[in-house]
Design an enzyme around this catalytic site. Sequence first.
Site, PDB file in Angstrom:
ATOM      1  N   GLU B 159       0.842  -1.212   0.000  1.00 42.46           N
ATOM      2  CA  GLU B 159       0.000   0.000   0.000  1.00 42.46           C
ATOM      3  C   GLU B 159       0.872   1.255   0.000  1.00 42.46           C
ATOM      4  O   GLU B 159       0.558   2.235  -0.669  1.00 42.46           O
ATOM      5  CB  GLU B 159      -0.943   0.007   1.211  1.00 42.46           C
ATOM      6  CG  GLU B 159      -2.120  -0.943   1.061  1.00 42.46           C
ATOM      7  CD  GLU B 159      -2.882  -0.767  -0.252  1.00 42.46           C
ATOM      8  OE1 GLU B 159      -3.142   0.397  -0.645  1.00 42.46           O
ATOM      9  OE2 GLU B 159      -3.185  -1.781  -0.912  1.00 42.46           O
ATOM     10  N   SER B 245      19.270  -8.038  -7.934  1.00 44.89           N
ATOM     11  CA  SER B 245      18.091  -8.295  -8.773  1.00 44.89           C
ATOM     12  C   SER B 245      18.326  -9.389  -9.810  1.00 44.89           C
ATOM     13  O   SER B 245      17.376  -9.947 -10.345  1.00 44.89           O
ATOM     14  CB  SER B 245      17.689  -7.018  -9.514  1.00 44.89           C
ATOM     15  OG  SER B 245      17.676  -5.918  -8.649  1.00 44.89           O
ATOM     16  N   HIS B 374       3.989 -10.089  -9.776  1.00 47.92           N
ATOM     17  CA  HIS B 374       5.443 -10.261  -9.679  1.00 47.92           C
ATOM     18  C   HIS B 374       6.038  -9.166  -8.798  1.00 47.92           C
ATOM     19  O   HIS B 374       6.845  -9.417  -7.907  1.00 47.92           O
ATOM     20  CB  HIS B 374       6.076 -10.227 -11.070  1.00 47.92           C
ATOM     21  CG  HIS B 374       7.560 -10.021 -11.031  1.00 47.92           C
ATOM     22  ND1 HIS B 374       8.418 -10.989 -10.576  1.00 47.92           N
ATOM     23  CD2 HIS B 374       8.330  -8.948 -11.346  1.00 47.92           C
ATOM     24  CE1 HIS B 374       9.659 -10.529 -10.632  1.00 47.92           C
ATOM     25  NE2 HIS B 374       9.627  -9.294 -11.085  1.00 47.92           N
ATOM     26  N   SER B 375       5.637  -7.933  -9.066  1.00 48.62           N
ATOM     27  CA  SER B 375       6.094  -6.806  -8.260  1.00 48.62           C
ATOM     28  C   SER B 375       5.050  -5.713  -8.417  1.00 48.62           C
ATOM     29  O   SER B 375       4.031  -5.902  -9.092  1.00 48.62           O
ATOM     30  CB  SER B 375       7.450  -6.300  -8.760  1.00 48.62           C
ATOM     31  OG  SER B 375       7.280  -5.631 -10.001  1.00 48.62           O
TER      32      SER B 375
END
Lengths: 354, 482
Positions: B159, B245, B374-375
């Site tokens: 959020e 990453s 996923h993100s």
Amino acid sequence: MGIRRRFGRLITNWVDRKPFSTSSAIVEQTGKPLNLYSAINQALHIALETDPRTYVFGEDVGFGGVFRCTTGLADRFGKKRVFNTPLCEQGILGFGIGLAAMGNRAVAEIQFADYIFPAFDQIVNEAAKFRYRSGNQFNCGGLTIRAPYGAVGHGGHYHSQSPEAFFCHVPGIKVVIPRSPRQAKGLLLSCIRDPNPVVFFEPKWLYRLSVEEVAEHDFMLPLSEAEVIREGNDITLVGWGAQLSIMEQACLEAEKDGISCELIDLRTLIPWDKDTVEASVRKTGRLLISHEAPVTGGFGAEISASIVESCFLKLEAPVSRVCGLDTPFPLVFEPFYMPTKNKILDAIKATVNY
Amino acid sequence: MMAAWVRNSANIMINRFKSKMGSLGMTNFSSWSSSFTRTFPVVPASCAQNLRIPVGDFSNSPAHFRFCSYRFESGKAETLSDDGDANQVLDLPEGKVKFSYELSFISESAEERECCYRVLDENGKQILPSSYVEVSPELSVKMYSEMVMLQTMDNIFYEAQRQGRISFYVTTAGEEAINIASAAALAFDDIVLPQYREPGVLLWRGFTLQEFANQCFGNKADYGKGRQMPIHYGSNKHNYFTISSTIATQLPQAVGVAYSLKMDRKDACVVTYFGDGGTSEGDFHAALNFAAVTEAPVIFICRNNGWAISTPTSDQFRSDGVVVKGRAYGIRSIRVDGNDALAMYSAVSAAREMAVSEQRPILIEALTYRVGHHSTSDDSTKYRPVDEIERWKIERDPVTRFRKWIESNGWWSEKAEIEARNSARKQILHAIQEAEKVEKPPVADMFTDVYDCPPSNLLEQEKLLRETIKRHPQDYPSDVPV
């Protein structure tokens, strides 16, 4: 692999590549005459001897390596510290990073610099950023990557390349290239003990050809310090590795024509010693850079741009680059591709007479 | 402190742990009977072990007609003579290989897929008879509480990203059991090389909510000094390597770390996590092979959640998932229901024991589902059906399943649930508010840690940058101290 292995014992010499040695200025040390691979071997012996947390590994390293650089190490220090790895460069480098991250000195051999590319991601995205991305909580500074590089007279596309420029574009690693046995020993020991990951390219043409006296004791030569190996007043020549012997021959020829050349061995390509090159160019007013790698995007371009930025008003001629051509490294055409003595000599004359 | 607590309460009763390769070429867990809460029947690790697989369908191939058909049909190798044994073995440097006189290819797949180890059914009921490593009431409650914390943290951070307070986030939704149960089964000295969907492991190890928030906000208290995107956590003191990453690069590194532990004769192993997509990377294969050859104590945990961003596993590989790849590298492997915390805990406990005591790698494939996107840069409803997501989110939620189990044991209640969720929410909101107040790291931090000390080019560039900032301060973020 068959082709790779054969290389260890075949050194031909289509060009007059004279044994090149450390300048007389620092030849106060005495020692036995050693060729370059034996000097590397001696450095590895010392590294393993002086730090029990040192490991040496790579393809065919166990039996002594295809160039014999690791001869006798497994017998002396055991197969747990000196060992073969599977034939997988990304695995070798990934493994090496992990080993180094645990406070070990991981000396990883890539059999030929031409085969380093599968490990490019591990070097560029992992090793180089390990410290930075963790805020210095972790580092793999104990990692040293050894790889034979450069022309050898008959190596074709995949046993001849000089890929140093790729690595010079990567903040976080160091790139070091020695020109002679003594340099190789002292610089390699510095690389292994440096707290940063280092790519150490060994000029394979010189493994057997280059012989000089090398002190037997443990010694280190400084990184990021260039060395003026020949003083002169008319033009500065900058190079590294095997190319320096060609450049020196050109210097000797030029001398016959009354041109006094200053020759600098950069030794560490990143972070490089700009001050030494700058000081020399301020004196001579001219600069020539020579390397075997293709001219476009080669590290010579970086040196040239930097020196033009800082010495523009001191320059009396454009910076000259005598390098490999922008083709893949060609087997039959190697004598045409290479930055030979006469190409350099012509460029020296053209620059001095500009 | 947490490590001690975990180990003491874990009550892993693995006293005797035989792990010889059984006659079927698999680990025989029957010798564990004393260790398990129930007698454990011999269940083959593979449902299709040692099956004689008929050769593939040649009917469309012209080559079919060139071979005698009996060679495909025969189940027996023909022997030339009874005492010709010596001639029927190929003596290779690494061992002997028997000859076969059938032209028979190994099938591309077993007749049945590898089974998936499970202890709890989808209603949190223990399947009888099942074998598992006992978990004490205290540890069970602690595991559940941390799953609730992880879930709540994900919701609130997600959020916060949507509100623009942080730039990016990745949730663990659906994979809470893999995160927490695997972490609970490890010792604190075990070293973790994570991917990016295992913050629960770090949470379990005691990384505080404030530390999570500091990283996501990239403030000056972030250990990574604001250099990496949110969720790229790392903590030396928690034996948790900093996340990058890149996919699967941590796997061969994990082998190197494990080799170091092996050489130092540490009573510890390495655990490294990755997804189904990561198994397609060269580094995965390099790592498994290196681990097997170096006999490194490393546990590879694959979270097979079905999706690599938008790529389903059917576009990722044609093998029976990931677990079967272990054997090809000579690595002992198990497939586990990743949404079953008890199964996950038991599998990782057993794997750890084998990795450390036998000095060998283990591969665990945890079957699960990525319930979240996923993100925050992804909308997964664009490439997968909403009802599929909903089914996993509601019917197969690993947190609810574990809750039902601890409730049925009388260790948890509705009241405890409300308290845990309220408390988690309060703590996380507080951490975010605090993290937001802390200033960004100074510009000087941009130039450090590239090397152990800044070389001259960086010193020069820093000097030039500072001069530029003085001339054009409006070009630069005001919250980064110069």
